[in-house]
Motif scaffolding. Sequence first.
Motif, short mmCIF file in Angstrom:
data_model
loop_
_atom_site.label_atom_id
_atom_site.label_comp_id
_atom_site.label_asym_id
_atom_site.label_seq_id
_atom_site.Cartn_x
_atom_site.Cartn_y
_atom_site.Cartn_z
N CYS A 53 0.83 -1.22 0.00
CA CYS A 53 0.00 0.00 0.00
C CYS A 53 0.86 1.26 0.00
O CYS A 53 0.55 2.23 -0.71
CB CYS A 53 -0.94 0.00 1.20
SG CYS A 53 -2.21 -1.28 1.11
N ALA A 57 0.86 4.04 -2.99
CA ALA A 57 0.64 5.46 -2.75
C ALA A 57 1.78 6.28 -3.34
O ALA A 57 1.55 7.30 -4.00
CB ALA A 57 0.50 5.73 -1.25
N ALA A 60 1.38 6.46 -7.04
CA ALA A 60 0.28 7.37 -7.41
C ALA A 60 0.75 8.82 -7.35
O ALA A 60 0.43 9.62 -8.23
CB ALA A 60 -0.91 7.14 -6.49
N ALA A 70 -5.31 8.27 -3.00
CA ALA A 70 -4.13 7.66 -2.39
C ALA A 70 -3.74 8.40 -1.11
O ALA A 70 -3.40 7.78 -0.10
CB ALA A 70 -2.97 7.64 -3.38
#
Length: 124
Positions: A53, A57, A60, A70
């Motif tokens: 994750c 992020a 992104a 995000a």
Amino acid sequence: MDNATLSKIGTIFYALVIGFFGINHFVYGTGMQRMVPSFLPGGVFWVYATGTCLLLAAIAFLIDKQVRLAALLLTLFLLLIVLTVHLPAVLNAPDNNARRFPLTNLIKDTGLAAAALLLAARRS
């Protein structure tokens, strides 16, 4: 330098920091699994899942896609870590010396959550 340029540079720096922490979840995953709250089964799975994750992020932010989503999800994630990992570690530390490391992490992740929230706000 105008605000748009400063914002882009800041976003890149922030993405690199978040990406670094994501990579650390994979490099030091087995050592980090002791920080997973005991009420969550799966141990190291959560370290790798959260590392993924963090990397997503960071990507992104770097490619400028779904930045607001995000950043909001990253804010939520970091605040959950503050409340479920770092705060209990601070409160349960046997002395001030043992409290230093979890308190530093609590403050760091709170600051990173605030920065993610600011990044989300700039993308409204």
